[in-house]
Write an enzyme that holds these catalytic residues in place. Structure first.
Site, PDB file in Angstrom:
ATOM      1  N   ALA A  70       7.106  -4.366  -8.964  1.00 27.13           N
ATOM      2  CA  ALA A  70       6.284  -4.804  -8.541  1.00 27.13           C
ATOM      3  C   ALA A  70       4.735  -4.895  -8.489  1.00 27.13           C
ATOM      4  O   ALA A  70       4.030  -5.726  -8.670  1.00 27.13           O
ATOM      5  CB  ALA A  70       5.937  -4.728  -6.244  1.00 27.13           C
ATOM      6  N   ASN A 150       3.595  -1.159   4.138  1.00 28.26           N
ATOM      7  CA  ASN A 150       4.357   0.532   3.734  1.00 28.26           C
ATOM      8  C   ASN A 150       5.002   1.941   4.348  1.00 28.26           C
ATOM      9  O   ASN A 150       5.409   2.442   4.824  1.00 28.26           O
ATOM     10  CB  ASN A 150       4.660   0.232   2.470  1.00 28.26           C
ATOM     11  CG  ASN A 150       3.100   0.711   1.766  1.00 28.26           C
ATOM     12  OD1 ASN A 150       2.851  -0.426   2.233  1.00 28.26           O
ATOM     13  ND2 ASN A 150       2.653   2.048   1.309  1.00 28.26           N
ATOM     14  N   GLN A 178       8.797  -4.499   0.785  1.00 32.92           N
ATOM     15  CA  GLN A 178       9.140  -4.136   1.324  1.00 32.92           C
ATOM     16  C   GLN A 178      10.363  -5.241   2.853  1.00 32.92           C
ATOM     17  O   GLN A 178      10.351  -4.507   3.613  1.00 32.92           O
ATOM     18  CB  GLN A 178       8.546  -3.413   2.843  1.00 32.92           C
ATOM     19  CG  GLN A 178       7.463  -2.082   2.222  1.00 32.92           C
ATOM     20  CD  GLN A 178       9.178  -1.222   1.841  1.00 32.92           C
ATOM     21  OE1 GLN A 178       9.397  -1.029   2.632  1.00 32.92           O
ATOM     22  NE2 GLN A 178       7.868  -0.191   0.706  1.00 32.92           N
ATOM     23  N   SER A 198      10.433  -5.289  -5.086  1.00 30.97           N
ATOM     24  CA  SER A 198      10.323  -3.873  -6.436  1.00 30.97           C
ATOM     25  C   SER A 198      12.347  -3.502  -6.132  1.00 30.97           C
ATOM     26  O   SER A 198      12.276  -3.083  -5.062  1.00 30.97           O
ATOM     27  CB  SER A 198       9.936  -2.385  -6.417  1.00 30.97           C
ATOM     28  OG  SER A 198       9.290  -2.934  -7.318  1.00 30.97           O
ATOM     29  N   HIS A 200      14.033  -1.253  -6.697  1.00 29.51           N
ATOM     30  CA  HIS A 200      14.494   0.180  -6.370  1.00 29.51           C
ATOM     31  C   HIS A 200      14.317   0.357  -4.440  1.00 29.51           C
ATOM     32  O   HIS A 200      14.495   0.662  -3.964  1.00 29.51           O
ATOM     33  CB  HIS A 200      13.678   0.770  -6.753  1.00 29.51           C
ATOM     34  CG  HIS A 200      12.330   1.404  -6.720  1.00 29.51           C
ATOM     35  ND1 HIS A 200      11.429   2.602  -5.774  1.00 29.51           N
ATOM     36  CD2 HIS A 200      10.981   0.281  -7.791  1.00 29.51           C
ATOM     37  CE1 HIS A 200      10.488   1.562  -5.584  1.00 29.51           C
ATOM     38  NE2 HIS A 200      10.324   1.126  -6.608  1.00 29.51           N
ATOM     39  N   THR A 236      11.499  -6.926 -24.825  1.00 24.46           N
ATOM     40  CA  THR A 236      13.144  -6.814 -24.188  1.00 24.46           C
ATOM     41  C   THR A 236      13.631  -6.895 -23.626  1.00 24.46           C
ATOM     42  O   THR A 236      12.976  -5.535 -22.729  1.00 24.46           O
ATOM     43  CB  THR A 236      13.687  -5.852 -26.080  1.00 24.46           C
ATOM     44  OG1 THR A 236      13.359  -6.368 -27.265  1.00 24.46           O
ATOM     45  CG2 THR A 236      15.625  -6.093 -25.664  1.00 24.46           C
ATOM     46  N   CYS A 321      -4.014  15.038   3.971  1.00 28.87           N
ATOM     47  CA  CYS A 321      -4.403  16.766   2.963  1.00 28.87           C
ATOM     48  C   CYS A 321      -3.420  16.517   1.818  1.00 28.87           C
ATOM     49  O   CYS A 321      -3.664  17.420   1.209  1.00 28.87           O
ATOM     50  CB  CYS A 321      -3.585  17.621   4.059  1.00 28.87           C
ATOM     51  SG  CYS A 321      -4.797  17.267   5.410  1.00 28.87           S
TER      52      CYS A 321
HETATM   53  N1  PLP Z   1       3.882  -3.220  -2.076  1.00 31.69           N
HETATM   54  C1  PLP Z   1       4.618  -2.263  -1.373  1.00 31.69           C
HETATM   55  C2  PLP Z   1       4.114  -3.044  -0.018  1.00 31.69           C
HETATM   56  C3  PLP Z   1       4.838  -1.159  -1.865  1.00 31.69           C
HETATM   57  O1  PLP Z   1       5.123  -0.903  -0.844  1.00 31.69           O
HETATM   58  C4  PLP Z   1       5.321  -0.877  -2.677  1.00 31.69           C
HETATM   59  C5  PLP Z   1       6.138   0.235  -2.956  1.00 31.69           C
HETATM   60  O2  PLP Z   1       5.520   1.584  -2.458  1.00 31.69           O
HETATM   61  C6  PLP Z   1       4.974  -2.131  -4.017  1.00 31.69           C
HETATM   62  C7  PLP Z   1       3.582  -2.704  -4.076  1.00 31.69           C
HETATM   63  C8  PLP Z   1       4.830  -1.078  -5.348  1.00 31.69           C
HETATM   64  O3  PLP Z   1       6.252  -1.155  -6.133  1.00 31.69           O
HETATM   65  P1  PLP Z   1       6.305  -0.405  -7.074  1.00 31.69           P
HETATM   66  O4  PLP Z   1       5.687   0.959  -6.815  1.00 31.69           O
HETATM   67  O5  PLP Z   1       7.813  -0.579  -7.267  1.00 31.69           O
HETATM   68  O6  PLP Z   1       5.448  -1.250  -8.456  1.00 31.69           O
END
Ligand code: PLP
Length: 375
Positions: A70, A150, A178, A198, A200, A236, A321
């Protein structure tokens, strides 16, 4: 045993898809740009993956582009749309966007004539749509809004903007990272020009981003080279990972009704126990089902997170922190929360793989750690 509650950071890869990924890497590894039979097969797998993604989103396959994540998708969209902005130079966004958006806009501000405004959320972490729209002027060419935050899970009013934006000729990017598997996200319904994802974050492999680009939107490549992805993203193609990502997306959409019901119940029981323990809830009542941000004032986030980690329970923190996590602190600060609440905030984020035993253990270990650390 691992009881993992940091799914907004990343998720475990689906075991079946990890197996598929390995198989593709060892058997269907050809370059999809090669003209021999193996290359043709790899090309077919890649285009089938694009079709699978397009089908989940109810869009056309040529509106889907694969990137490395992303962050790359967001960089591409923001940097490229400025190129087509003509005499407009202003972006409206929020103060609670992911740093992929905020730092890209900062970089553009430092290196071009781009300006941007950041709209603050209300105390509940939700940005008012009228506040966002009121910031649009004749210089504005783009609004970039996250669908779901997030850190808190606050669902933003991403469905309420497109009509006004179309009328005003303002482009619309939604950071939908998210949302997947947690709320229905269909770009056509949302009415956005661009959306970023994204893999993952929904049990797919790391290193795969999905970008939705509405047909006829103008974009210029971020990466130039061999002209892959219709000249928009050279390099690629990572066919095995893209194929696994497309199946991960399909599974996320298919399992969403059951998963959201289940996670809603889990979130309610965690919330109840947190309140009984004297914890404060930083997420809005109607946040996304998998996320609960809470503070136990007087116990620093990292101290509680480390205590839980020692018990096999893994949560995220939003503390100032820790240098590694400081990136998230600004979200809670933007909501007007005080330092004591921010420095004690932990983020509990679940996924399809979270089960009732995980939740029971989280609650048990929270009780133990909070009572030990409070005195
Ligand atoms: N946007 C949001 C709301 C996210 O939570 C994150 C990742 O935590 C990102 C963008 C960026 O995604 P990535 O680190 O997989 O590129």
């Amino acid at each position: 045993m691992i009881h993992y509650f940091d799914n907004n950071a990343t998720t475990a890869m689906d075991g079946e898809l990890a197996w598929l990924l390995a198989t593709l890497h060892t058997q269907d590894y050809a370059n999809p740009n090669a003209t021999h039979a193996l290359g043709v097969k790899a090309r077919k797998l890649l285009e089938q993956a694009r079709e699978r993604v397009a089908e989940c989103f109810c869009v056309e396959p040529d509106e889907i582009f694969f990137t490395s994540g992303a962050t790359e998708s967001i960089n591409w969209i923001l940097r490229s749309s400025l190129h087509f902005a003509g005499n407009r130079n202003r972006v409206v966004t929020t103060s609670i966007e992911h740093k992929a958006v905020l730092n890209t806009l900062k970089d553009l501000k430092n290196t071009t004539d781009l300006e941007f405004v950041q709209v603050e959320p209300e105390r509940d972490g939700i940005v008012k749509p009228e506040k966002l729209l009121s910031k649009i002027d004749e210089k504005t060419f783009l609004i970039s809004l996250m669908a779901v935050n997030n850190v808190t899970g606050a669902i933003q009013p991403f469905r309420d903007l497109s009509k006004t934006l179309r009328r005003k000729g303002v482009l619309y990017h939604v950071d939908a990272v998210q949302t997947i598997g947690k709320l229905p996200f269909l770009p056509g319904e949302v009415g956005c020009d661009f959306a970023s994802f994204s893999a993952h974050k929904f049990h797919g492999p790391k290193g795969v981003g999905i970008t939705y680009v509405r047909a006829k939107s103008s974009l210029k490549p971020l990466l130039t080279g061999g002209g892959q992805e219709k000249g928009m993203r050279s390099g690629t193609e990572n066919v095995p990972a893209v194929v696994a990502a497309s199946f991960a997306l399909k599974k996320a959409y298919e399992t969403m009704p059951e998963v959201t019901e289940r996670l809603k119940t889990y979130r309610e029981s965690i919330k109840l126990e947190v309140e009984k323990l004297g914890g404060l809830i930083n997420s809005p009542d109607d946040s996304i089902v998998n996320t609960l941000n809470v503070s136990f004032e007087g116990i620093k986030s990292e101290v509680l997170a480390n205590a839980l980690s020692g018990e096999g329970v893994f949560v995220g923190i939003s503390s100032a922190c820790s240098a590694r996590q400081s990136a998230d602190r600004y979200v809670l600060a933007s909501m007007g929360l005080g330092p004591a609440r921010i420095s004690s905030a932990i983020r509990i984020s679940m996924s399809r793989f979270t089960n009732s035993e995980d939740v029971a253990i989280l609650i048990e270990k929270l009780k133990k750690s909070v009572s030990l650390l409070k005195f």
